[in-house]
Write a protein that holds these residues in place. Structure first.
Motif, PDB file in Angstrom:
ATOM      1  N   GLY A   1      28.997   8.361  38.648  1.00 59.00           N
ATOM      2  CA  GLY A   1      28.416   9.283  37.671  1.00 59.00           C
ATOM      3  C   GLY A   1      29.023   9.181  36.293  1.00 59.00           C
ATOM      4  O   GLY A   1      28.468   9.728  35.326  1.00 59.00           O
TER       5      GLY A   1
ATOM      6  N   SER B   1      19.751   7.426  35.406  1.00 58.75           N
ATOM      7  CA  SER B   1      19.288   8.811  35.290  1.00 58.75           C
ATOM      8  C   SER B   1      18.175   8.948  34.252  1.00 58.75           C
ATOM      9  O   SER B   1      17.218   9.703  34.452  1.00 58.75           O
ATOM     10  CB  SER B   1      20.458   9.719  34.924  1.00 58.75           C
ATOM     11  OG  SER B   1      20.036  11.043  34.759  1.00 58.75           O
TER      12      SER B   1
ATOM     13  N   ASP C   1      31.603   9.687  43.490  1.00 60.21           N
ATOM     14  CA  ASP C   1      31.493  10.428  42.228  1.00 60.21           C
ATOM     15  C   ASP C   1      31.794   9.579  41.000  1.00 60.21           C
ATOM     16  O   ASP C   1      31.319   9.879  39.897  1.00 60.21           O
ATOM     17  CB  ASP C   1      32.436  11.638  42.258  1.00 60.21           C
ATOM     18  CG  ASP C   1      31.997  12.687  43.265  1.00 60.21           C
ATOM     19  OD1 ASP C   1      30.809  12.666  43.660  1.00 60.21           O
ATOM     20  OD2 ASP C   1      32.834  13.525  43.672  1.00 60.21           O
TER      21      ASP C   1
ATOM     22  N   GLU D   1      22.412  21.959  43.754  1.00 58.17           N
ATOM     23  CA  GLU D   1      22.983  21.861  45.099  1.00 58.17           C
ATOM     24  C   GLU D   1      22.474  22.949  46.042  1.00 58.17           C
ATOM     25  O   GLU D   1      22.224  22.686  47.226  1.00 58.17           O
ATOM     26  CB  GLU D   1      24.517  21.924  45.018  1.00 58.17           C
ATOM     27  CG  GLU D   1      25.177  20.731  44.341  1.00 58.17           C
ATOM     28  CD  GLU D   1      25.216  20.821  42.816  1.00 58.17           C
ATOM     29  OE1 GLU D   1      25.801  19.944  42.176  1.00 58.17           O
ATOM     30  OE2 GLU D   1      24.633  21.790  42.274  1.00 58.17           O
TER      31      GLU D   1
ATOM     32  N   GLN E   1      25.283  18.009  47.807  1.00 61.60           N
ATOM     33  CA  GLN E   1      26.038  17.867  46.574  1.00 61.60           C
ATOM     34  C   GLN E   1      25.334  16.891  45.631  1.00 61.60           C
ATOM     35  O   GLN E   1      24.442  16.147  46.030  1.00 61.60           O
ATOM     36  CB  GLN E   1      27.448  17.348  46.878  1.00 61.60           C
ATOM     37  CG  GLN E   1      27.464  15.902  47.383  1.00 61.60           C
ATOM     38  CD  GLN E   1      28.868  15.358  47.592  1.00 61.60           C
ATOM     39  OE1 GLN E   1      29.751  16.069  48.073  1.00 61.60           O
ATOM     40  NE2 GLN E   1      29.077  14.093  47.235  1.00 61.60           N
ATOM     41  N   TYR E   2      25.740  16.939  44.376  1.00 61.12           N
ATOM     42  CA  TYR E   2      25.191  16.033  43.367  1.00 61.12           C
ATOM     43  C   TYR E   2      25.502  14.591  43.747  1.00 61.12           C
ATOM     44  O   TYR E   2      26.652  14.234  44.009  1.00 61.12           O
ATOM     45  CB  TYR E   2      25.801  16.381  42.011  1.00 61.12           C
ATOM     46  CG  TYR E   2      25.567  15.395  40.893  1.00 61.12           C
ATOM     47  CD1 TYR E   2      24.300  14.878  40.642  1.00 61.12           C
ATOM     48  CD2 TYR E   2      26.620  15.019  40.057  1.00 61.12           C
ATOM     49  CE1 TYR E   2      24.077  14.003  39.589  1.00 61.12           C
ATOM     50  CE2 TYR E   2      26.416  14.155  38.994  1.00 61.12           C
ATOM     51  CZ  TYR E   2      25.142  13.635  38.779  1.00 61.12           C
ATOM     52  OH  TYR E   2      24.935  12.770  37.737  1.00 61.12           O
ATOM     53  N   GLU E   3      24.458  13.754  43.790  1.00 62.42           N
ATOM     54  CA  GLU E   3      24.621  12.343  44.125  1.00 62.42           C
ATOM     55  C   GLU E   3      23.891  11.489  43.085  1.00 62.42           C
ATOM     56  O   GLU E   3      22.714  11.164  43.237  1.00 62.42           O
ATOM     57  CB  GLU E   3      24.077  12.036  45.522  1.00 62.42           C
ATOM     58  CG  GLU E   3      24.845  12.726  46.640  1.00 62.42           C
ATOM     59  CD  GLU E   3      24.401  12.270  48.028  1.00 62.42           C
ATOM     60  OE1 GLU E   3      23.464  11.449  48.121  1.00 62.42           O
ATOM     61  OE2 GLU E   3      25.001  12.724  49.011  1.00 62.42           O
ATOM     62  N   PRO E   4      24.573  11.115  42.018  1.00 65.13           N
ATOM     63  CA  PRO E   4      23.921  10.334  40.958  1.00 65.13           C
ATOM     64  C   PRO E   4      23.524   8.934  41.421  1.00 65.13           C
ATOM     65  O   PRO E   4      22.706   8.279  40.760  1.00 65.13           O
ATOM     66  CB  PRO E   4      24.990  10.270  39.856  1.00 65.13           C
ATOM     67  CG  PRO E   4      26.287  10.465  40.581  1.00 65.13           C
ATOM     68  CD  PRO E   4      25.989  11.408  41.695  1.00 65.13           C
TER      69      PRO E   4
ATOM     70  N   LYS F   1      22.369  17.090  39.615  1.00 60.38           N
ATOM     71  CA  LYS F   1      23.484  17.998  39.325  1.00 60.38           C
ATOM     72  C   LYS F   1      22.959  19.400  39.033  1.00 60.38           C
ATOM     73  O   LYS F   1      21.961  19.577  38.340  1.00 60.38           O
ATOM     74  CB  LYS F   1      24.274  17.473  38.124  1.00 60.38           C
ATOM     75  CG  LYS F   1      25.583  18.207  37.878  1.00 60.38           C
ATOM     76  CD  LYS F   1      26.368  17.518  36.773  1.00 60.38           C
ATOM     77  CE  LYS F   1      27.731  18.147  36.585  1.00 60.38           C
ATOM     78  NZ  LYS F   1      28.519  17.454  35.521  1.00 60.38           N
ATOM     79  N   GLY F   2      23.628  20.401  39.581  1.00 62.09           N
ATOM     80  CA  GLY F   2      23.241  21.787  39.358  1.00 62.09           C
ATOM     81  C   GLY F   2      22.163  22.289  40.291  1.00 62.09           C
ATOM     82  O   GLY F   2      21.749  23.449  40.199  1.00 62.09           O
TER      83      GLY F   2
END
Length: 266
Positions: A198, A207, A195, A224, A230-233, A221-222
């Protein structure tokens, strides 16, 4: 004698000239009167017809508004965004793999054969190196920490997470073997793979710019509940410049854009 005759002719010409002038004046007066009469009639017609026309227009406009209102009430506006139950693009199954709009899919709904072993995509690697060089020119450091994983690699990794956190938790951040995006050979994990990435300038730049090189943030993000993860930048996936740009500009995750779901069949 000649002088006297000259005077008579001069008087005659004067009479003719005077007569012609009178005739011309009468004709001009008639033309002016006719023009005035025509213009006056046109004004009267316009004035008399305006209220009727206005009334007719108002009635037509009112009827149109009433019909529009009626249509709105009887036919609710449909959602134009694709649902995850209906694919927006043709689905092609080939050798046990699923392609949607030419994109190889690996998620919780679409698996890969256990013997599918393509290795890293050279096209995806070339695109990454170009992106890496451009990021470096801006003083940023991005690098690949994890790329292709075979079925066996993912089986081992997933089982370790299950042993540590339990299967329910593991399913939120790790793929079951055969369902991993990394097995496509088109996915890369960047830098720290956690995390903290990010919150870095590198993450912000990736991004905002990775689509220019053919990549998308695979698990935004958002999203999921839609992607299943899960969010994975740090997790980017190569799908080609044109498609990546279209996904990026849509603001949707890949599942939303293609109109597919991502859920294991328990």
């Amino acid at each position: 004698m000649k002088k006297k005759k000259y005077r008579k002719m001069n008087k005659y010409e004067k009479r003719q000239t005077a007569l012609l002038i009178c005739i011309a004046a009468v004709i001009i007066a008639l033309i002016v009167w006719i023009i005035y009469f025509i213009l006056s009639d046109a004004d009267d017609i316009e004035n008399n017809s305006s209220p009727a026309d206005s009334s007719a227009y108002s009635q037509t406009e009112a009827a149109s508004a009433e019909n529009t209102s009626g249509d709105t009430a009887s036919e609710p506006e449909q959602d134009t965004e694709p649902t995850t139950e209906e694919a927006r693009f043709a689905i092609e199954n080939k050798n046990g793999m699923t392609y949607i709009d030419g994109i190889l899919i690996a998620n919780k709904s679409y698996s890969l054969p256990s013997d599918y072993d393509p290795g890293e995509s050279s096209e995806a690697l070339d695109a990454f190196y170009e992106m890496q060089a451009d990021a470096s020119d801006e003083g940023l450091n991005i690098y690949i920490s994890s790329s292709y994983r075979s079925y066996e690699d993912q089986e081992r990794i997933y089982q370790n997470y299950c042993d540590t956190d339990g299967q329910e938790a593991a399913d939120t951040y790790s793929s079951r073997p055969g369902f991993s995006d990394h097995q496509t050979g088109l996915a890369f994990d960047l830098n720290s793979i956690d995390d903290s990435f990010g919150y870095t300038p590198e993450s912000d730049w990736v991004s905002a710019n990775c689509h220019k090189y053919g990549f998308i943030i695979r698990y935004p993000k958002g999203k999921e509940e839609i992607t299943g993860y899960q969010y994975e930048p740090w997790h980017i996936r190569y799908i080609g410049v044109d498609k990546a740009a279209a996904v990026y500009e849509s603001g949707l995750c890949l599942e939303e854009y293609l109109g597919i779901d991502s859920a294991y069949k328990e």
